[in-house]
Design a protein around this motif. Structure first.
Motif, mmCIF file in Angstrom:
data_model
loop_
_atom_site.group_PDB
_atom_site.id
_atom_site.type_symbol
_atom_site.label_atom_id
_atom_site.label_comp_id
_atom_site.label_asym_id
_atom_site.label_seq_id
_atom_site.Cartn_x
_atom_site.Cartn_y
_atom_site.Cartn_z
ATOM 1 N N GLN A 17 41.507 36.250 7.841
ATOM 2 C CA GLN A 17 41.551 37.703 7.670
ATOM 3 C C GLN A 17 40.420 38.183 6.750
ATOM 4 O OE1 GLN A 17 43.331 39.702 9.439
ATOM 5 N NE2 GLN A 17 44.645 38.158 10.401
ATOM 6 N N LEU A 18 40.184 37.458 5.659
ATOM 7 C CA LEU A 18 39.100 37.833 4.754
ATOM 8 C C LEU A 18 37.748 37.744 5.452
ATOM 9 C CD1 LEU A 18 40.149 36.106 1.402
ATOM 10 C CD2 LEU A 18 39.763 38.548 1.735
ATOM 11 N N PHE A 19 37.532 36.642 6.163
ATOM 12 C CA PHE A 19 36.261 36.455 6.858
ATOM 13 C C PHE A 19 36.073 37.520 7.936
ATOM 14 C CE2 PHE A 19 33.602 34.752 10.210
ATOM 15 C CZ PHE A 19 32.522 34.239 9.517
ATOM 16 N N SER A 20 37.099 37.806 8.695
ATOM 17 C CA SER A 20 36.996 38.786 9.770
ATOM 18 C C SER A 20 36.674 40.172 9.237
ATOM 19 C CB SER A 20 38.296 38.822 10.584
ATOM 20 O OG SER A 20 38.546 37.563 11.174
ATOM 21 N N SER A 21 37.241 40.506 8.083
ATOM 22 C CA SER A 21 37.017 41.816 7.483
ATOM 23 C C SER A 21 35.653 41.929 6.814
ATOM 24 C CB SER A 21 38.118 42.107 6.465
ATOM 25 O OG SER A 21 37.832 43.269 5.715
ATOM 26 N N GLU A 22 35.294 40.924 6.007
ATOM 27 C CA GLU A 22 34.095 41.012 5.178
ATOM 28 C C GLU A 22 32.868 40.356 5.803
ATOM 29 O OE1 GLU A 22 34.266 42.815 2.221
ATOM 30 O OE2 GLU A 22 36.191 43.273 3.173
ATOM 31 N N GLY A 23 33.072 39.451 6.733
ATOM 32 C CA GLY A 23 31.951 38.759 7.361
ATOM 33 C C GLY A 23 31.471 37.539 6.599
ATOM 34 N N TYR A 24 32.116 37.229 5.502
ATOM 35 C CA TYR A 24 31.762 36.046 4.708
ATOM 36 C C TYR A 24 32.985 35.608 3.913
ATOM 37 C CZ TYR A 24 31.903 38.477 0.220
ATOM 38 O OH TYR A 24 32.338 39.143 -0.901
ATOM 39 N N ASP A 60 29.668 45.405 21.140
ATOM 40 C CA ASP A 60 29.314 44.471 20.080
ATOM 41 C C ASP A 60 30.175 44.646 18.840
ATOM 42 O OD1 ASP A 60 27.219 42.807 21.114
ATOM 43 O OD2 ASP A 60 25.931 44.568 21.143
ATOM 44 N N ALA A 61 30.617 45.871 18.583
ATOM 45 C CA ALA A 61 31.404 46.142 17.377
ATOM 46 C C ALA A 61 32.783 45.500 17.422
ATOM 47 C CB ALA A 61 31.531 47.647 17.173
ATOM 48 N N ILE A 62 33.280 45.162 18.612
ATOM 49 C CA ILE A 62 34.627 44.602 18.701
ATOM 50 C C ILE A 62 34.624 43.110 19.034
ATOM 51 C CG2 ILE A 62 35.638 46.815 19.354
ATOM 52 C CD1 ILE A 62 35.752 45.777 22.249
ATOM 53 N N LEU A 63 33.438 42.516 19.238
ATOM 54 C CA LEU A 63 33.384 41.099 19.571
ATOM 55 C C LEU A 63 33.774 40.249 18.369
ATOM 56 C CD1 LEU A 63 30.094 40.733 21.642
ATOM 57 C CD2 LEU A 63 32.444 40.595 22.482
ATOM 58 N N PRO A 64 34.479 39.149 18.596
ATOM 59 C CA PRO A 64 34.761 38.224 17.495
ATOM 60 C C PRO A 64 33.515 37.429 17.133
ATOM 61 C CG PRO A 64 35.558 37.309 19.551
ATOM 62 C CD PRO A 64 35.066 38.702 19.873
ATOM 63 N N CYS A 65 33.595 36.710 16.053
ATOM 64 C CA CYS A 65 32.484 35.873 15.605
ATOM 65 C C CYS A 65 32.158 34.833 16.678
ATOM 66 C CB CYS A 65 32.871 35.184 14.295
ATOM 67 S SG CYS A 65 31.622 34.080 13.616
ATOM 68 N N LEU A 80 37.562 26.944 10.229
ATOM 69 C CA LEU A 80 36.479 27.143 11.187
ATOM 70 C C LEU A 80 37.031 27.275 12.605
ATOM 71 C CD1 LEU A 80 33.960 24.506 9.767
ATOM 72 C CD2 LEU A 80 33.954 26.982 9.382
ATOM 73 N N LYS A 81 38.047 26.465 12.933
ATOM 74 C CA LYS A 81 38.651 26.552 14.266
ATOM 75 C C LYS A 81 39.418 27.857 14.444
ATOM 76 C CE LYS A 81 39.023 21.621 15.340
ATOM 77 N NZ LYS A 81 39.927 20.489 15.665
ATOM 78 N N ARG A 82 40.016 28.355 13.379
ATOM 79 C CA ARG A 82 40.719 29.648 13.477
ATOM 80 C C ARG A 82 39.727 30.768 13.765
ATOM 81 N NH1 ARG A 82 42.843 33.504 14.736
ATOM 82 N NH2 ARG A 82 44.557 34.681 13.747
ATOM 83 N N ILE A 83 38.521 30.657 13.221
ATOM 84 C CA ILE A 83 37.508 31.699 13.414
ATOM 85 C C ILE A 83 36.834 31.577 14.774
ATOM 86 C CG2 ILE A 83 35.286 32.584 12.583
ATOM 87 C CD1 ILE A 83 36.165 31.674 9.749
ATOM 88 N N LEU A 84 36.463 30.352 15.172
ATOM 89 C CA LEU A 84 35.629 30.138 16.355
ATOM 90 C C LEU A 84 36.366 29.524 17.533
ATOM 91 C CD1 LEU A 84 32.449 28.790 14.545
ATOM 92 C CD2 LEU A 84 32.652 30.993 15.713
ATOM 93 N N TYR A 108 22.833 23.537 5.259
ATOM 94 C CA TYR A 108 23.624 24.440 6.090
ATOM 95 C C TYR A 108 24.138 23.713 7.330
ATOM 96 C CZ TYR A 108 19.690 24.895 9.325
ATOM 97 O OH TYR A 108 18.699 24.618 10.222
ATOM 98 N N ASN A 109 25.351 24.047 7.720
ATOM 99 C CA ASN A 109 25.940 23.655 9.001
ATOM 100 C C ASN A 109 26.115 24.938 9.797
ATOM 101 O OD1 ASN A 109 26.278 21.347 7.490
ATOM 102 N ND2 ASN A 109 28.494 21.216 7.752
ATOM 103 N N THR A 110 25.635 24.971 11.015
ATOM 104 C CA THR A 110 25.912 26.086 11.905
ATOM 105 C C THR A 110 26.992 25.658 12.883
ATOM 106 O OG1 THR A 110 23.654 26.953 11.758
ATOM 107 C CG2 THR A 110 24.979 27.682 13.621
ATOM 108 N N TYR A 111 28.069 26.428 12.946
ATOM 109 C CA TYR A 111 29.148 26.196 13.893
ATOM 110 C C TYR A 111 29.178 27.359 14.875
ATOM 111 C CZ TYR A 111 30.760 22.819 10.419
ATOM 112 O OH TYR A 111 30.837 21.773 9.536
ATOM 113 N N SER A 112 29.509 27.058 16.127
ATOM 114 C CA SER A 112 29.486 28.120 17.130
ATOM 115 C C SER A 112 30.538 27.872 18.195
ATOM 116 C CB SER A 112 28.107 28.212 17.778
ATOM 117 O OG SER A 112 27.841 27.057 18.555
#
Length: 268
Positions: free
Chosen positions: A27-34, A143-148, A102-106, A224-228
């Motif tokens: 929830q924090l990541f989705s709201s703030e982006g970090y 684009d404004a409603i797409l998830p990460c 990370l799995k919850r986000i992506l 850095y690790n990039t996850y996608s």
């Protein structure tokens, strides 16, 4: 106020985050982006990585001009780090406290799609305000409603502070679609989170940010690790080097449960 989270002693002992912690992080990541995640790694383990990086990649710590690395600002270079000891350790690419978040986000099919370091040399200036990649479709409403679709996990190899250059972040800007976002950033609040050795930072690929100037006498390397998501490939940031490289022998050392993370890796 910083978007940050600290795992409980019980979670650290079990090396498993509670479901409520995973949801809070999401929830924090989705709201703030970090999200700043405090005290995840043992500082001694980070010191080992730092020593190995300075030994193996010393040329990138003294000069910013290289045929196999991308210049990402004044005296600032992005280099691919081969996934070999001591970097080839599940604690650094699939930490059990971080992977559920990370799995919850992506989503559960996420990939490790990049592994490297950004080195800010002494005397480097502030980066230009940027996103790691813009919004995908160029359609404001869509684009404004797409998830990460991709995020970076930054693991500083030294304490990151005002002297050697923190990463400036514009909270919520991952959901702001505007072609003139650099001008817009001048009117938006930002945060400059210090990151202690052993802590880490995740941020959405779309988040507006910049690396601050390094006014210290030493290079400041950020692993850095990039996850996608499984379908995403970065078409912009790897014009000089591959995003993820692992020697064939090291690929064999990846535990079976993490092999899928490396489907996008270039095997040497």
């Amino acid at each position: 106020m910083l978007a940050q989270l600290q795992f409980s002693p019980e979670e650290k002992a079990a090396q498993i985050p509670q479901l409520t912690t995973v949801e809070q992080a999401f929830q924090l990541f989705s709201s703030e982006g970090y999200l700043l995640l405090q005290e995840v790694f043992e500082p001694e383990a980070i010191d080992t990585l730092h020593g190995a990086f300075l030994e193996t990649y010393s040329q990138y710590c003294s000069s910013a001009s290289h045929a196999d690395a991308l210049l990402v600002g004044n005296k600032r270079v992005m280099v691919t780090v081969r996934l070999e000891p001591p970097f080839n350790d599940p604690l650094f690419y699939a930490h059990p406290l971080l992977l559920p978040i990370l799995k919850r986000i992506l989503g559960p099919e996420l990939l490790l799609s990049g592994f490297g370091a950004v080195v800010s040399l002494p005397g480097s200036a502030d980066q230009q305000v940027h996103r790691d990649l813009s919004h995908l479709f160029g359609d404001e409403m869509l684009d404004a409603i797409l998830p990460c679709y991709a995020l970076n996990l930054l693991i500083p190899l030294v304490d990151v502070n005002e002297e050697n250059g923190m990463t400036r972040l514009w909270p919520g800007s991952h959901a702001v679609f505007d072609a003139h976002y650099r001008e817009l950033a001048k009117q938006m609040p930002y945060v400059d989170p210090p990151i202690a050795k052993g802590s880490c930072l995740i941020f959405d690929y779309r988040l507006i940010h910049l690396g601050r100037a390094n006014r210290s006498a030493a290079p400041r390397p950020l692993l850095y690790n990039t996850y996608s998501r499984a379908w995403f490939r970065d078409p912009v940031n790897y014009i000089q080097q591959p995003p993820l490289v692992i020697p064939a022998a090291e690929r064999e050392r990846i535990p079976a449960e993490h092999q899928r993370l490396f489907l996008a890796a270039e095997i040497l």
